[in-house]
Design an enzyme around this catalytic site. Structure first.
Site, short mmCIF file in Angstrom:
data_model
loop_
_atom_site.label_atom_id
_atom_site.label_comp_id
_atom_site.label_asym_id
_atom_site.label_seq_id
_atom_site.Cartn_x
_atom_site.Cartn_y
_atom_site.Cartn_z
N MET A 193 0.85 -1.19 0.00
CA MET A 193 0.00 0.00 0.00
C MET A 193 0.89 1.24 0.00
O MET A 193 1.76 1.40 0.85
CB MET A 193 -0.88 -0.04 1.25
CG MET A 193 -1.83 1.13 1.40
SD MET A 193 -2.88 0.82 2.86
CE MET A 193 -3.65 2.41 3.04
N THR A 194 0.67 2.12 -0.95
CA THR A 194 1.50 3.32 -1.02
C THR A 194 0.75 4.46 -1.70
O THR A 194 -0.21 4.24 -2.45
CB THR A 194 2.81 3.04 -1.79
OG1 THR A 194 3.71 4.13 -1.65
CG2 THR A 194 2.55 2.80 -3.27
N VAL A 195 1.18 5.68 -1.40
CA VAL A 195 0.60 6.89 -1.97
C VAL A 195 1.72 7.65 -2.68
O VAL A 195 2.85 7.70 -2.19
CB VAL A 195 -0.03 7.79 -0.88
CG1 VAL A 195 -0.55 9.10 -1.47
CG2 VAL A 195 -1.16 7.05 -0.18
N ARG A 229 -0.07 13.22 2.68
CA ARG A 229 -0.58 14.13 3.71
C ARG A 229 -1.79 14.94 3.23
O ARG A 229 -1.96 16.10 3.58
CB ARG A 229 0.54 15.05 4.21
CG ARG A 229 1.72 14.26 4.76
CD ARG A 229 2.64 15.10 5.60
NE ARG A 229 3.76 14.30 6.06
CZ ARG A 229 3.75 13.50 7.13
NH1 ARG A 229 2.67 13.42 7.87
NH2 ARG A 229 4.82 12.80 7.48
N GLY A 248 -4.86 12.98 3.11
CA GLY A 248 -5.95 12.10 3.49
C GLY A 248 -6.18 10.95 2.52
O GLY A 248 -7.08 10.14 2.72
N ILE A 249 -5.37 10.87 1.46
CA ILE A 249 -5.58 9.83 0.45
C ILE A 249 -5.30 8.45 1.01
O ILE A 249 -6.02 7.48 0.72
CB ILE A 249 -4.70 10.13 -0.78
CG1 ILE A 249 -5.22 11.38 -1.49
CG2 ILE A 249 -4.67 8.94 -1.74
CD1 ILE A 249 -4.36 11.85 -2.65
N GLY A 250 -4.26 8.32 1.83
CA GLY A 250 -3.93 7.02 2.40
C GLY A 250 -5.04 6.46 3.26
O GLY A 250 -5.34 5.26 3.23
N ASP A 269 7.75 3.08 11.26
CA ASP A 269 6.75 3.91 10.56
C ASP A 269 5.68 4.38 11.56
O ASP A 269 4.57 3.83 11.61
CB ASP A 269 6.12 3.14 9.41
CG ASP A 269 7.10 2.85 8.30
OD1 ASP A 269 8.07 3.63 8.14
OD2 ASP A 269 6.91 1.85 7.58
N TYR A 329 -3.29 3.54 11.61
CA TYR A 329 -3.95 2.25 11.75
C TYR A 329 -4.62 2.11 13.11
O TYR A 329 -5.74 1.60 13.21
CB TYR A 329 -2.93 1.12 11.56
CG TYR A 329 -2.32 1.06 10.19
CD1 TYR A 329 -3.08 1.29 9.05
CD2 TYR A 329 -0.97 0.76 10.02
CE1 TYR A 329 -2.52 1.25 7.79
CE2 TYR A 329 -0.39 0.71 8.76
CZ TYR A 329 -1.17 0.96 7.65
OH TYR A 329 -0.61 0.91 6.41
#
Length: 301
Positions: free
Chosen positions: A203-205, A211, A213-215, A243, A250
């Site tokens: 999972m990555t943006v 920063r 809110g997409i993640g 991280d 999470y």
């Protein structure tokens, strides 16, 4: 990077999907590939395990699995921000530009964690490995799915998308969801999650879009997919100890630490990770699924 990668523990024995709606195509990828299925799968899988083709060229899918494949192809998750709109869907029809964008996004994300290799050469190697890995994973649909998210700035919403309204914007994020034991990664990171439960990884943006809110919305999309595909409601993922921003996200989303790597995992040149899980709420058939809400401005790296 968000959920820790299963990608770099992959087996390079790709597989090819036989469903026209869910293809990952590249003109340079091999076509004479065979799918290696796990020896056993959970009895609670969303659909019966696919049967190997007698010709060894792929798998046959049951009517139930074909129905789920159509549901996966139709999956959409959308969220509007003040600054733009995000649309998440499963990887779809052959498109070399889309394939290249996805490979590039994953390669650049994994390359961020490597300092000992020449950047350009390592990125090229990653791109080759990732492209073959994605061919393997797409062959496991509907038991696993690669999700891709597209972001369109708010300015583009005001009449710049054209008459057909099909402009999705730029590829902003991606994640992989394994829905059962058939779709589970062949060599998941430690601590090893239960294979019969949904598992989120890779999972990555995109760096320039972090920063925003997409993640968080990508994580919600993964959970939404698990619910809509009738998978088990306990979802697992990994998060590296270093991280802290993803870990906080999470935790706020309802995940709890189940197990943590031993300090001796460093001997294998890996970073220590938490295995985390979340119990998704039971919802009535046909109802909308909404995850725990939290600040859109808090995003993982």
């Amino acid at each position: 990077m968000a959920a820790s990668p299963a990608l770099l523990s992959l087996s390079l024995a790709p597989a090819v999907s036989r469903h026209p709606h869910l293809l990952f195509s590249s003109t340079h990828s091999p076509r004479h590939l065979r799918l290696a299925l796990p020896s056993a799968s959970s009895s609670s899988s969303p659909s019966p395990s696919p049967s190997p083709s007698p010709r060894g060229g792929g798998v046959f899918l049951s009517p139930s699995a074909l129905s789920q494949l159509d549901a996966l192809a139709a999956f959409r998750y959308a969220h509007s921000f003040p600054h733009g709109i995000l649309t998440v869907r499963a990887l779809t029809a052959p498109d070399d530009a889309e394939a290249d964008a996805l490979v590039g996004l994953l390669a650049s994300s994994f390359a961020e964690d490597v300092r000992w290799a020449p950047a350009q050469r390592y990125a090229q190697l990653l791109a080759f490995v990732i492209r073959r890995y994605l061919h393997e994973r797409r062959g496991l649909a509907p038991h696993a799915a690669v999700l891709v998210g597209f972001y369109k700035p708010a300015v583009a919403e005001e009449g710049e998308e054209g008459e057909d309204g099909e402009d999705e914007g730029e590829m902003a994020c991606t994640a992989e969801v394994s829905l059962d034991a058939v779709g589970a990664p062949g060599a998941p990171p430690t601590p090893t999650p239960p294979l019969e439960f949904p598992y989120i990884c890779n999972m990555t943006v995109k760096t320039s879009l972090r920063r925003r809110g997409i993640g968080k919305q990508l994580l919600k999309a993964c959970e939404d997919l698990a619910v809509k595909m009738d998978a088990k409601r306990r979802v697992y993922l990994h998060c590296r100890i270093i991280d802290q921003i993803p870990f906080n996200m999470y935790k706020k989303a309802g995940y709890e630490v189940v197990q943590t790597d031993s300090i001796f995992v460093w001997l294998s040149l890996q970073k220590r990770k938490h295995l985390m899980r979340k119990e998704l709420p039971q919802v009535a058939s046909g109802s909308n699924f909404t995850t725990i809400d939290f600040d859109d401005n808090v995003l993982m790296n």
